[in-house]
Design an enzyme around this catalytic site. Structure first.
Site, short mmCIF file in Angstrom:
data_model
loop_
_atom_site.label_atom_id
_atom_site.label_comp_id
_atom_site.label_asym_id
_atom_site.label_seq_id
_atom_site.Cartn_x
_atom_site.Cartn_y
_atom_site.Cartn_z
N GLU A 124 -4.88 16.03 -36.36
CA GLU A 124 -5.60 14.64 -36.19
C GLU A 124 -6.80 14.71 -37.19
OE1 GLU A 124 -6.87 15.76 -32.07
OE2 GLU A 124 -4.97 15.76 -31.20
N ARG A 177 -2.56 19.44 -26.02
CA ARG A 177 -2.90 19.55 -27.55
C ARG A 177 -1.41 19.37 -28.34
NH1 ARG A 177 -7.42 19.54 -26.39
NH2 ARG A 177 -9.09 21.04 -26.82
N GLY A 221 -3.25 23.39 -14.09
CA GLY A 221 -4.59 24.00 -14.01
C GLY A 221 -5.32 22.99 -13.29
N HIS A 263 -7.29 11.13 -29.01
CA HIS A 263 -7.78 12.07 -28.28
C HIS A 263 -9.06 11.93 -27.52
CE1 HIS A 263 -7.81 16.76 -28.63
NE2 HIS A 263 -8.54 16.46 -27.28
P1 NAP Z 1 -6.97 25.21 -16.92
O1 NAP Z 1 -7.52 24.97 -15.64
O2 NAP Z 1 -7.13 26.54 -17.77
O3 NAP Z 1 -5.30 24.95 -17.00
C1 NAP Z 1 -4.33 25.30 -17.80
C2 NAP Z 1 -3.06 25.89 -16.80
O4 NAP Z 1 -1.96 26.11 -17.91
C3 NAP Z 1 -3.00 26.95 -16.08
O5 NAP Z 1 -2.68 26.51 -14.89
C4 NAP Z 1 -2.16 28.02 -16.59
O6 NAP Z 1 -1.52 28.56 -15.51
C5 NAP Z 1 -1.07 26.91 -17.51
N1 NAP Z 1 -0.60 27.76 -18.55
C6 NAP Z 1 -1.11 28.48 -19.46
N2 NAP Z 1 -0.11 28.88 -20.36
C7 NAP Z 1 1.07 28.35 -20.03
C8 NAP Z 1 2.22 28.60 -20.42
N3 NAP Z 1 2.54 29.37 -21.55
N4 NAP Z 1 3.21 27.80 -19.72
C9 NAP Z 1 3.02 27.10 -18.61
N5 NAP Z 1 1.62 27.12 -18.25
C10 NAP Z 1 0.66 27.53 -18.76
O7 NAP Z 1 -7.47 24.22 -18.08
P2 NAP Z 1 -7.57 22.61 -17.87
O8 NAP Z 1 -9.05 22.51 -17.53
O9 NAP Z 1 -6.75 22.13 -16.87
O10 NAP Z 1 -7.29 22.03 -19.18
C11 NAP Z 1 -5.81 22.12 -19.78
C12 NAP Z 1 -5.65 22.02 -21.09
O11 NAP Z 1 -5.97 20.46 -21.36
C13 NAP Z 1 -6.96 22.58 -22.02
O12 NAP Z 1 -6.46 23.82 -22.58
C14 NAP Z 1 -7.10 21.52 -23.26
O13 NAP Z 1 -6.23 22.04 -24.34
C15 NAP Z 1 -6.37 20.31 -22.83
N6 NAP Z 1 -7.42 19.19 -22.61
C16 NAP Z 1 -7.35 18.18 -23.30
C17 NAP Z 1 -8.22 16.97 -23.28
C18 NAP Z 1 -8.04 15.70 -24.01
O14 NAP Z 1 -9.05 15.08 -24.29
N7 NAP Z 1 -6.68 15.24 -24.28
C19 NAP Z 1 -9.29 17.14 -22.45
C20 NAP Z 1 -9.49 18.14 -21.70
C21 NAP Z 1 -8.55 19.08 -22.01
P3 NAP Z 1 -1.22 30.11 -15.89
O15 NAP Z 1 -1.98 30.90 -16.50
O16 NAP Z 1 -0.46 30.63 -14.37
O17 NAP Z 1 0.29 29.89 -16.80
#
Ligand code: NAP
Length: 320
Positions: A267, A238, A156, A286
């Site tokens: 966590e 996550r 994403g 995290h």
């Molecule tokens: P995003 O723009 O919504 O991107 C998420 C991507 O995951 C989308 O392209 C979606 O595409 C794909 N996806 C969803 N379900 C899926 C599945 N079952 N299999 C494969 N791909 C799948 O979100 P983002 O802003 O990039 O953030 C992503 C995640 O990173 C967040 O939800 C959060 O949990 C994590 N995060 C972690 C931190 C940290 O501190 N470590 C910080 C920020 C975010 P499709 O809908 O086409 O499947």
């Protein structure tokens, strides 16, 4: 009576000042400890708005008893800590903090990848423990990053930002989502493949999908066995997307070469967790979005979302 807003962690006064001028605002007084569940439930009962952390469970029990609640502003892009269905039934708006954290989280994800493959943390420990006695040809020799293949699971916003970084390292980038992204394929030169092909072909498997019912436990023993035994697994999404016991066994058996983890099933992870005993694991608490600027931007966005909903306007970033 002014509407009551409860903030579940101590945030800088300057950030909450705009809320304080209009509303009755209370904050959990600690910066480094989570608000106890019973206090959160008690505050939620009288709150019109909650500003929550990803560690706070906003579940059906909480929502059912929160009669005045209009908005929950979650200080994260992920919202797996919130029962969206229950919130919808209760007419409570949920907001998150997308976009403002994208580049910062991509930086950290890439840093984790580099630290794991080039053994940066181990090397730092080695020198500080006085173990460096002479230069030697294979001292702390790691794995190359440039010209290797990265496979992003969940490409994403953050995934695309990581892909852009990877392209600067002359890497080939594969990705797997539920749906293809033709525009990203064209502009970034990334290639869509099946989940199994990501596992089989990648030197670095990078997880950036949200935690949901489909992704929970997506990485089990089988998935690690399908990876190259030189592969490095990076999870900045996550913890619950991965079965940690299976990851531990895969690392011990040598099914994969290393892991960089910013997130964990539980966590904070306990310091004696067996994963933390392995040199080939780099673990971070995290901190994906944790730069000073970005955390301030995230807090400000939460404040703006609360103000908007309580005034009857649309918030900037509602979770749909
Ligand atoms: P995003 O723009 O919504 O991107 C998420 C991507 O995951 C989308 O392209 C979606 O595409 C794909 N996806 C969803 N379900 C899926 C599945 N079952 N299999 C494969 N791909 C799948 O979100 P983002 O802003 O990039 O953030 C992503 C995640 O990173 C967040 O939800 C959060 O949990 C994590 N995060 C972690 C931190 C940290 O501190 N470590 C910080 C920020 C975010 P499709 O809908 O086409 O499947």
């Amino acid at each position: 009576m002014k509407p009551f807003i409860y903030i579940t962690r101590k945030l800088p006064e300057a950030v909450v000042a705009p809320l304080k001028s209009e509303f009755d605002v209370e904050m959990w007084e600690k910066e480094d400890a989570q608000v106890p569940r019973d206090i959160l439930l008690e505050k939620a009962e009288k709150a019109s708005a909650l500003l929550t952390m990803l560690s706070d469970k906003v579940d059906r029990e909480l929502l059912q008893n929160a009669s005045y609640l209009k908005v929950v502003a979650n200080l994260a892009v992920g919202f797996d800590n919130i029962d969206l269905e229950a919130a919808k039934e209760k007419g409570v708006t949920i907001t998150n903090t997308p976009d403002v954290l994208t580049e910062t989280t991509a930086d950290l994800t890439f840093a984790l990848l580099m630290a794991t493959s080039r053994r940066v943390v181990e090397a730092d420990r080695y020198i500080k423990e006085g173990k460096w006695k002479s230069w030697s040809p294979l001292l702390l020799a790691g794995t190359d990053i440039h010209h290797k293949t990265m496979g992003i699971v969940g490409m994403g916003s953050i995934g695309e930002a990581v892909a852009r970084r990877a392209k600067g390292f002359n890497m080939e980038v594969l990705y797997h989502n539920r749906s293809r992204k033709p525009e990203a394929e064209e502009t970034l030169g990334v290639r869509y493949v099946s989940f199994d092909d990501i596992l089989a072909q990648s030197d670095f498997v990078v997880v950036l999908a949200p935690l949901n019912t489909e992704t929970q436990g997506m990485f089990q023993e089988d998935q690690f066995r399908k990876m190259k035994n030189t592969a490095i697994f990076i999870n900045a999404a996550r913890g619950a997307i991965v079965n940690e016991a299976a990851l531990l066994q895969a690392l011990k058996r040598g099914d994969i070469a290393g892991a960089g983890l910013d997130v964990f099933e539980t966590e904070p992870i306990s310091e004696d967790h067996p994963l933390l005993q392995l040199d080939q694991v780099v673990a971070l608490p995290h901190i994906g979005s944790s730069s000073k600027d970005t955390r301030l931007d995230m807090m400000t966005l939460c404040v703006e979302n609360i103000q908007a909903v309580l005034k009857g306007d649309n918030p900037k970033t509602a979770v749909k």
